[in-house]
Design a protein around this motif. Structure first.
Motif, PDB file in Angstrom:
ATOM      1  N   SER A  41       0.835  -1.204   0.000  1.00 59.28           N
ATOM      2  CA  SER A  41       0.000   0.000   0.000  1.00 59.28           C
ATOM      3  C   SER A  41       0.867   1.251   0.000  1.00 59.28           C
ATOM      4  O   SER A  41       0.577   2.221  -0.706  1.00 59.28           O
ATOM      5  CB  SER A  41      -0.915   0.042   1.224  1.00 59.28           C
ATOM      6  OG  SER A  41      -1.244  -1.234   1.645  1.00 59.28           O
ATOM      7  N   GLU A  59      -5.623 -12.846  18.281  1.00 55.15           N
ATOM      8  CA  GLU A  59      -6.929 -12.639  17.674  1.00 55.15           C
ATOM      9  C   GLU A  59      -8.048 -13.160  18.566  1.00 55.15           C
ATOM     10  O   GLU A  59      -7.871 -14.105  19.320  1.00 55.15           O
ATOM     11  CB  GLU A  59      -6.995 -13.350  16.330  1.00 55.15           C
ATOM     12  CG  GLU A  59      -5.877 -12.992  15.403  1.00 55.15           C
ATOM     13  CD  GLU A  59      -6.023 -11.613  14.821  1.00 55.15           C
ATOM     14  OE1 GLU A  59      -5.188 -11.234  14.015  1.00 55.15           O
ATOM     15  OE2 GLU A  59      -6.968 -10.895  15.200  1.00 55.15           O
ATOM     16  N   PHE A  93      -8.300  -0.271  -0.873  1.00 47.67           N
ATOM     17  CA  PHE A  93      -8.647  -1.693  -0.966  1.00 47.67           C
ATOM     18  C   PHE A  93      -7.409  -2.570  -1.034  1.00 47.67           C
ATOM     19  O   PHE A  93      -7.419  -3.694  -0.542  1.00 47.67           O
ATOM     20  CB  PHE A  93      -9.594  -1.951  -2.140  1.00 47.67           C
ATOM     21  CG  PHE A  93     -11.027  -1.786  -1.743  1.00 47.67           C
ATOM     22  CD1 PHE A  93     -11.598  -0.530  -1.683  1.00 47.67           C
ATOM     23  CD2 PHE A  93     -11.797  -2.879  -1.376  1.00 47.67           C
ATOM     24  CE1 PHE A  93     -12.916  -0.364  -1.268  1.00 47.67           C
ATOM     25  CE2 PHE A  93     -13.124  -2.721  -0.958  1.00 47.67           C
ATOM     26  CZ  PHE A  93     -13.668  -1.463  -0.910  1.00 47.67           C
ATOM     27  N   GLY A  96      -4.852  -1.999   0.646  1.00 48.62           N
ATOM     28  CA  GLY A  96      -4.489  -2.121   2.068  1.00 48.62           C
ATOM     29  C   GLY A  96      -5.667  -2.535   2.930  1.00 48.62           C
ATOM     30  O   GLY A  96      -5.750  -2.130   4.085  1.00 48.62           O
ATOM     31  N   TRP A  97      -6.579  -3.334   2.397  1.00 52.13           N
ATOM     32  CA  TRP A  97      -7.811  -3.690   3.129  1.00 52.13           C
ATOM     33  C   TRP A  97      -7.521  -4.322   4.479  1.00 52.13           C
ATOM     34  O   TRP A  97      -8.286  -4.173   5.431  1.00 52.13           O
ATOM     35  CB  TRP A  97      -8.668  -4.648   2.296  1.00 52.13           C
ATOM     36  CG  TRP A  97      -8.016  -5.968   2.045  1.00 52.13           C
ATOM     37  CD1 TRP A  97      -7.159  -6.269   1.040  1.00 52.13           C
ATOM     38  CD2 TRP A  97      -8.157  -7.179   2.802  1.00 52.13           C
ATOM     39  NE1 TRP A  97      -6.743  -7.571   1.127  1.00 52.13           N
ATOM     40  CE2 TRP A  97      -7.339  -8.163   2.194  1.00 52.13           C
ATOM     41  CE3 TRP A  97      -8.891  -7.527   3.934  1.00 52.13           C
ATOM     42  CZ2 TRP A  97      -7.238  -9.455   2.685  1.00 52.13           C
ATOM     43  CZ3 TRP A  97      -8.790  -8.839   4.420  1.00 52.13           C
ATOM     44  CH2 TRP A  97      -7.968  -9.776   3.793  1.00 52.13           C
ATOM     45  N   TRP A  98      -6.391  -5.016   4.570  1.00 54.03           N
ATOM     46  CA  TRP A  98      -6.073  -5.727   5.798  1.00 54.03           C
ATOM     47  C   TRP A  98      -5.940  -4.774   6.979  1.00 54.03           C
ATOM     48  O   TRP A  98      -6.115  -5.156   8.123  1.00 54.03           O
ATOM     49  CB  TRP A  98      -4.773  -6.494   5.580  1.00 54.03           C
ATOM     50  CG  TRP A  98      -4.333  -7.338   6.717  1.00 54.03           C
ATOM     51  CD1 TRP A  98      -3.335  -7.059   7.603  1.00 54.03           C
ATOM     52  CD2 TRP A  98      -4.854  -8.611   7.105  1.00 54.03           C
ATOM     53  NE1 TRP A  98      -3.209  -8.074   8.507  1.00 54.03           N
ATOM     54  CE2 TRP A  98      -4.127  -9.046   8.229  1.00 54.03           C
ATOM     55  CE3 TRP A  98      -5.884  -9.416   6.615  1.00 54.03           C
ATOM     56  CZ2 TRP A  98      -4.379 -10.246   8.871  1.00 54.03           C
ATOM     57  CZ3 TRP A  98      -6.139 -10.622   7.253  1.00 54.03           C
ATOM     58  CH2 TRP A  98      -5.393 -11.029   8.361  1.00 54.03           C
ATOM     59  N   PHE A  99      -5.650  -3.516   6.716  1.00 59.27           N
ATOM     60  CA  PHE A  99      -5.309  -2.622   7.815  1.00 59.27           C
ATOM     61  C   PHE A  99      -6.475  -1.749   8.284  1.00 59.27           C
ATOM     62  O   PHE A  99      -6.694  -1.640   9.463  1.00 59.27           O
ATOM     63  CB  PHE A  99      -4.106  -1.772   7.428  1.00 59.27           C
ATOM     64  CG  PHE A  99      -2.953  -2.640   7.066  1.00 59.27           C
ATOM     65  CD1 PHE A  99      -2.224  -3.261   8.059  1.00 59.27           C
ATOM     66  CD2 PHE A  99      -2.645  -2.905   5.751  1.00 59.27           C
ATOM     67  CE1 PHE A  99      -1.187  -4.107   7.749  1.00 59.27           C
ATOM     68  CE2 PHE A  99      -1.608  -3.746   5.424  1.00 59.27           C
ATOM     69  CZ  PHE A  99      -0.878  -4.355   6.428  1.00 59.27           C
ATOM     70  N   ARG A 115     -10.591  -3.960   7.226  1.00 59.11           N
ATOM     71  CA  ARG A 115     -10.870  -5.162   8.007  1.00 59.11           C
ATOM     72  C   ARG A 115     -11.269  -4.790   9.435  1.00 59.11           C
ATOM     73  O   ARG A 115     -12.195  -5.336  10.003  1.00 59.11           O
ATOM     74  CB  ARG A 115      -9.631  -6.059   8.032  1.00 59.11           C
ATOM     75  CG  ARG A 115      -9.874  -7.427   8.627  1.00 59.11           C
ATOM     76  CD  ARG A 115      -8.642  -8.260   8.477  1.00 59.11           C
ATOM     77  NE  ARG A 115      -7.556  -7.697   9.260  1.00 59.11           N
ATOM     78  CZ  ARG A 115      -7.037  -8.294  10.338  1.00 59.11           C
ATOM     79  NH1 ARG A 115      -7.504  -9.435  10.746  1.00 59.11           N
ATOM     80  NH2 ARG A 115      -6.058  -7.734  10.994  1.00 59.11           N
ATOM     81  N   ARG A 122     -14.849  -5.415  11.135  1.00 62.78           N
ATOM     82  CA  ARG A 122     -14.925  -6.194  12.361  1.00 62.78           C
ATOM     83  C   ARG A 122     -15.655  -5.417  13.461  1.00 62.78           C
ATOM     84  O   ARG A 122     -16.548  -5.934  14.125  1.00 62.78           O
ATOM     85  CB  ARG A 122     -13.514  -6.592  12.802  1.00 62.78           C
ATOM     86  CG  ARG A 122     -13.433  -7.330  14.130  1.00 62.78           C
ATOM     87  CD  ARG A 122     -13.942  -8.750  14.046  1.00 62.78           C
ATOM     88  NE  ARG A 122     -13.103  -9.612  13.267  1.00 62.78           N
ATOM     89  CZ  ARG A 122     -12.093 -10.328  13.761  1.00 62.78           C
ATOM     90  NH1 ARG A 122     -11.817 -10.278  15.031  1.00 62.78           N
ATOM     91  NH2 ARG A 122     -11.382 -11.118  12.975  1.00 62.78           N
ATOM     92  N   GLU A 129     -16.818 -11.303   6.862  1.00 57.57           N
ATOM     93  CA  GLU A 129     -15.578 -10.523   6.823  1.00 57.57           C
ATOM     94  C   GLU A 129     -14.630 -11.027   5.727  1.00 57.57           C
ATOM     95  O   GLU A 129     -13.886 -10.258   5.131  1.00 57.57           O
ATOM     96  CB  GLU A 129     -14.904 -10.638   8.190  1.00 57.57           C
ATOM     97  CG  GLU A 129     -13.903  -9.562   8.474  1.00 57.57           C
ATOM     98  CD  GLU A 129     -13.293  -9.760   9.852  1.00 57.57           C
ATOM     99  OE1 GLU A 129     -14.047  -9.694  10.832  1.00 57.57           O
ATOM    100  OE2 GLU A 129     -12.083  -9.994   9.931  1.00 57.57           O
ATOM    101  N   ARG A 138     -11.468 -10.166   1.458  1.00 56.42           N
ATOM    102  CA  ARG A 138     -10.320 -10.802   0.807  1.00 56.42           C
ATOM    103  C   ARG A 138     -10.443 -10.728  -0.712  1.00 56.42           C
ATOM    104  O   ARG A 138      -9.478 -10.483  -1.417  1.00 56.42           O
ATOM    105  CB  ARG A 138     -10.267 -12.264   1.263  1.00 56.42           C
ATOM    106  CG  ARG A 138      -8.986 -12.993   1.001  1.00 56.42           C
ATOM    107  CD  ARG A 138      -9.108 -14.384   1.583  1.00 56.42           C
ATOM    108  NE  ARG A 138      -9.359 -14.324   3.027  1.00 56.42           N
ATOM    109  CZ  ARG A 138      -8.406 -14.123   3.922  1.00 56.42           C
ATOM    110  NH1 ARG A 138      -7.166 -13.990   3.543  1.00 56.42           N
ATOM    111  NH2 ARG A 138      -8.698 -14.071   5.209  1.00 56.42           N
ATOM    112  N   PHE A 193      -9.392  -6.666  17.793  1.00 64.56           N
ATOM    113  CA  PHE A 193      -8.806  -7.952  17.395  1.00 64.56           C
ATOM    114  C   PHE A 193      -8.213  -8.718  18.577  1.00 64.56           C
ATOM    115  O   PHE A 193      -8.007  -9.908  18.496  1.00 64.56           O
ATOM    116  CB  PHE A 193      -7.713  -7.743  16.351  1.00 64.56           C
ATOM    117  CG  PHE A 193      -8.275  -7.332  15.034  1.00 64.56           C
ATOM    118  CD1 PHE A 193      -9.153  -8.155  14.362  1.00 64.56           C
ATOM    119  CD2 PHE A 193      -7.931  -6.120  14.480  1.00 64.56           C
ATOM    120  CE1 PHE A 193      -9.684  -7.777  13.153  1.00 64.56           C
ATOM    121  CE2 PHE A 193      -8.462  -5.728  13.268  1.00 64.56           C
ATOM    122  CZ  PHE A 193      -9.339  -6.565  12.601  1.00 64.56           C
TER     123      PHE A 193
END
Lengths: 86, 902
Positions: A15, A83, B81, B83-86, B89, B93, B275, B279, B538
């Motif tokens: 990113s 988690e 998108f 960097g969706w993980w950061f 997500r 959640r 969720e 991905r 998380f």
């Protein structure tokens, strides 16, 4: 460093690099009057970069997972990656 | 040419198709079928509600006017998108865990369930979105005009522009009410609507690509040709000025918009069913945007060259197929544009109606009625549905009014980016909500408010410049002649692009306010709890704590409230589920803090966090414990859990240390035992000769009558034993010195072969004496080693004499071969005896150990030889070991590194 962490860091790097590559001054390096396949270089550059980002995300996303691995449990407890269990 | 009536008929038929699609999707979902509706693909397609008619028609117009600028609007969301993980997500959640119903609910819930913040966000969202809806209506009426070629904008076969827009708005309202508010869902998900939006996403993509392929390959003659012709026509195809502050500002705004636009939040977070779908969306949504913008530039350039000057670039998508006489394609393109407009209207209206009903209507209703509509069991549900339906009509009517009053001005055209900049004011608080624990409600309220004011002053207000003389004056002279407050040149910053200027000031002041106010205000306990819930989403484990809430409301009171808000069936399900989980009957359910917080979340899923909080507070305030206290208890529990987790970690560390200590202790014990063994072995070895010396000397002393011959024999025995004793002590001293490194040791360059030959010569008499054949095997080609020659010879002698001594074969043979291999000089000394048992292979190098086969028969060996030899070879950086061979006997290998000849 566990494999999962590496992939996570890779996603972050992707990113950040993506953001750096689509703003000046790097962008202006390609903003020259050169034609490639009949189209200006800058257009080819932006679209190829775009498709590369998509492909890289596709492969990274397959390996980014929520399930904590064994190595990860050995990490120090400051690590913010324990988690929740669902 | 198409008649206007026909086009309108097609549009209405298309909406009717959406009705059918939504209806059947809703029904299949109700029946609990696992259909493709729950797939990540549908989720991804529905996110493309981002591409409105503003991008469908406007991107081409933007490309024609501003070059590559339109790409930034797609690249910003792409980065988010990727960097969706950061961020995404975490957002999703939190949205699922906290039952978030809208972006207003997200901010309100995080900042202590503050209703003030909810109202503020709702108002900004309405102000920012209404012109955007007006823009869609305008795009629809414009496109109908263009495609039916009436030319006259005021009348389309009897309809006025306004009537047409009103009609479309009414149809949209009908659809949204029908599928957006059929019921008050447990988690605000509208499967029918999402299915319709996904379908529209496909329609607009295919329509745009169809036009693109038609233009590029059927009439334009390929991409290169289009660029070449544009270049000839004098159009600057390079646009060297495209990438400056404005490019960065638009990238930022579009990235913020994909997170903060109410409709995007609705689709991405609230409607998210799983969720894991992120991905796929992470790469598939950027891919959608990629395809959507692939043909924009060629269409724009071809339109500029092929169509008569003065044609509206915003309508190239329609006018190009029309100019080429392809009415069918033009109609398809019209449907594409129509679908991108309708999808935006539908989702934006749903999102706004939820916000209005949850954050404005509900709080007022709760305040005015003390007892939640007791006369009718379904009071709250009915109120919610009604307020949402009214909100939908209100929002669409507002959009229509906006369109009506600014209809012919160009104030609408720039509305897209203005709306982006407006909702971007939510971004600082949103990011702080997810990552900054200290952010406080006052910080968020003031930051959003100030950001909004600056945005309204510097960007929204100036958009009326052309339609209002007062605004134009304000822009040129500032309010009351205060020049430094001019909307587009705050504090004299006059040479900036107005958009960049506005984004810079609004976001800067927004962020600064958020930080400063948060640092100077104190969080309430509820805020702190919510902050932890969001930031640590998380890492928080779900609490299994069952805390009894003393003196508070009974389960019946809560059931009563839940029935009002959620409806009887759903309330019953929740209570039943919880009772089952805690193992009691529903009637015997005990109210715990866990249950209250769970119930509050369920209520929040319907009426928003702030309202749910108020409702439960009302019920619980009757008892001795207020809801704040319940939350306090929950917070303390949380802290205890965190503390015990930390304790657990510390214990783990202590355990590890203890384990290390234990290991160290074990090895010390072992060493101690070895020392004892060594001492006892030495004593034993010393004792045997000493005993014989003592007894012989005693005999000599006490018996005078011993003959000379006998006496000589005794004396020589004493002498022999003394020698042996001296040898033993010498060897022990030697070994000790070697181990401690006390002896000065000088390695020098020698020929290994020479030493070996010398050793063999020394040993051959002994061998002959014992009838052992000493055989010389292969010889090394290179034998330059760094060694102490005498010590090396000592090692060889030791091994060879051992081999001679212990060889029990009939025809004993000892083979000595040498070689140089991989940088080592290697000497193998092998015998053909019975060999050394595997378990003894390492043992023989220990002090005082002899091979098992010799036990019993004492032959003068002390058992120190091999230990010393190994020590010596170590000093030469080599190794001495017993290697396995195919032969029966033992084979010792001496390995010493070769030195390079200088």
């Amino acid at each position: 460093m566990s494999n999962r962490r590496k992939i996570e860091n890779g996603a972050l790097a992707l990113s950040i690099f993506g953001a750096i590559l689509i703003v000046p001054p790097l962008l202006n390096v390609f903003n020259v009057e050169v034609l490639i396949f009949g189209a200006p270089l800058i257009i080819i550059y932006l679209f190829s970069l775009w498709i590369l980002l998509i492909i890289a995300t596709f492969f990274l996303s397959r390996h980014l997972s929520d399930s904590p691995t064994l190595e990860q449990n050995n990490d120090s407890f400051e690590a913010d990656d324990i988690e929740g269990e669902n | 040419m198409l008649s206007a009536n026909f086009v309108i008929f097609i549009a209405v038929a298309y909406i009717f198709l959406l009705f059918i699609l939504a209806y059947f999707s809703d029904r299949s979902q109700k029946m609990g079928k696992k259909s493709f509706l729950n797939s990540p693909l549908v989720y991804t397609l529905s996110i493309s509600v981002y591409c409105t008619s503003w991008t469908f028609y406007g991107a081409v117009g933007s490309a024609a006017r501003n070059g590559l600028e339109f790409l930034a609007i797609y690249l910003g969301p792409t980065l988010v998108f990727v960097g969706w993980w950061f961020i995404l997500r975490k957002l999703v959640r939190v949205g699922r865990e906290q039952r978030i119903t809208s972006i207003a609910d997200l901010l309100s819930s995080r900042f202590g369930k503050s209703n003030r913040l909810g109202v503020l966000v709702t108002l900004i969202a309405v102000i920012g979105t209404t012109p955007y809806i007006a823009l869609q209506l305008k795009a629809i009426t414009n496109s109908i005009q263009v495609i039916s070629a009436s030319g006259n904008s005021s009348a389309i076969s009897g309809f006025g522009d306004g009537t047409l827009a009103l009609g479309i708005a009414a149809l949209m309202a009908l659809f949204t009410i029908f599928f957006g508010t059929r019921n008050v869902d447990a988690n605000e998900q509208h499967h029918g609507v999402v299915a319709a939006i996904a379908f529209e996403a496909i329609v607009k993509l295919v329509a745009f690509i169809a036009v693109g392929i038609f233009v590029v390959f059927f009439v334009g003659g390929g991409v290169g040709n289009i660029f070449a012709k544009a270049n000839e026509a004098g159009i600057d195809i390079y646009r060297a000025d495209s990438f400056g502050p404005r490019w960065i500002a638009i990238l930022f705004l579009s990235a913020a918009a994909i997170l903060c636009l109410p409709r995007q939040f609705q689709i991405t977070v609230v409607e998210n069913a799983n969720e894991g779908h992120l991905r796929t969306a992470g790469w598939a949504f950027p891919a959608y945007l990629f395809l959507m913008s692939l043909f924009t530039i060629p269409i724009a350039l071809y339109g500029l060259t092929a169509l008569p000057e003065g044609s509206n670039p915003d309508m190239f998508v329609l006018t190009l197929p029309l100019a080429e006489g392809n009415t069918l394609l033009a109609l398809f393109a019209f449907i594409g544009g129509f679908s991108s407009a309708t999808s935006m209207i539908i989702i934006a209206t749903i999102a706004l109606s939820i916000m209005i009903s949850n954050h404005i209507v509900m709080p007022i209703a709760l305040r005015s009625s003390e007892n939640l509509g007791t006369e009718d069991g379904r009071g709250v549900t009915r109120l919610l549905l009604t307020s949402r339906r009214v909100s939908i009509i209100f929002v669409l009517f507002l959009g229509f009014l906006y369109f009506w009053f600014s209809g012919n001005s160009d104030a609408l055209a720039s509305m897209g980016l203005i709306a982006f900049a407006g909702v971007a004011q939510f971004l600082p608080s949103m990011i702080a909500a997810l990552y900054w624990r200290e952010a406080s409600v006052n910080g968020a309220i003031w930051a959003t408010f100030i950001g909004f004011l600056v945005w309204a002053w510097t960007l929204f207000l100036p958009s009326f410049e052309n339609s209002s003389q007062a605004v134009a004056n304000l822009i040129s002279e500032g309010p009351f002649g205060l020049e430094f407050l001019r909307p587009q040149a705050l504090f004299g910053m006059s040479n900036m692009d107005p958009l960049v200027h506005s984004v810079f000031w609004s976001v800067l002041l927004n962020v600064v306010t958020l930080i400063v106010v948060s640092l100077f205000t104190k969080q309430s306990s509820l805020e702190r709890i919510q902050a932890n819930m969001f930031v640590d989403v998380f890492s928080l484990k779900k609490t299994g704590q069952a805390e009894l809430v003393r003196g508070s409301a009974t389960a019946n009171d809560l059931m009563f409230v839940a029935q009002r808000v959620l409806g009887g069936k759903r309330a019953y399900e929740i209570f039943e589920g919880f009772a089952k989980q805690s193992g009691v009957k529903r009637e015997e359910l005990i109210v715990t803090s866990e249950f209250i917080s769970r119930l509050e979340k369920e209520l929040a899923g319907t009426i928003g966090a702030a309202s749910a909080h108020v409702v439960l507070s009302k019920v619980l305030s009757g008892g001795e414990v207020s809801l704040e206290e319940v939350m306090q208890i929950a917070d303390e529990t949380q802290q205890v859990i965190e503390y015990s987790q930390r304790l657990e970690q510390t214990t783990k560390k202590l355990r590890a240390t203890a384990k290390e200590l234990k290991q160290a202790n074990e090895s010390l014990t072992q060493l101690d035992k070895q020392k004892d063994d060594f001492l006892s072995k030495v004593s034993h070895e010393v004792r045997t000769p000493m005993t014989s010396i003592r007894s012989f000397s005693e005999i000599l002393l006490t018996h005078d009558d011993i003959g000379d011959e006998q006496r000589n024999k005794f004396v020589s025995t004493i002498n022999q034993e003394s020698k042996r004793l001296t040898n033993l002590l010498d060897e022990i001293l030697d070994l000790n010195a070697l181990e401690k490194g006390e002896r000065i040791w000088v390695n020098r360059l020698v020929n290994g072969e020479e030493i070996l030959e010398r050793t063999i010569n020394i040993c051959s008499p002994i061998a002959m004496q014992k009838n052992v054949l000493l055989k010389r095997g292969a010889k090394a080609s290179n034998d330059n080693i760094n060694a102490e020659p005498d010590r090396l010879a000592q090692v060889y002698i030791n091994i060879i004499t051992n081999a001679i001594k212990y060889n029990d074969a009939k025809d004993p043979i000892i083979t000595i071969s040498s070689m140089s291999k991989a940088g080592f000089y290697i000497v193998d000394i092998a015998d053909n005896g019975s060999g050394i048992a595997k378990q003894d292979a390492e043992l023989i190098f220990e002090k005082f150990s002899r091979g098992r086969r010799t036990q019993g028969g004492d032959d003068g060996g002390l058992g120190l030889g091999l230990a010393i030899s190994r020590e010596i070879i170590d000093k030469m950086s080599g190794s001495l070991e017993l290697i396995e061979t195919n032969n029966s006997g033992a084979c010792f290998r001496v390995k010493i590194p070769l030195t390079k000849e200088e």
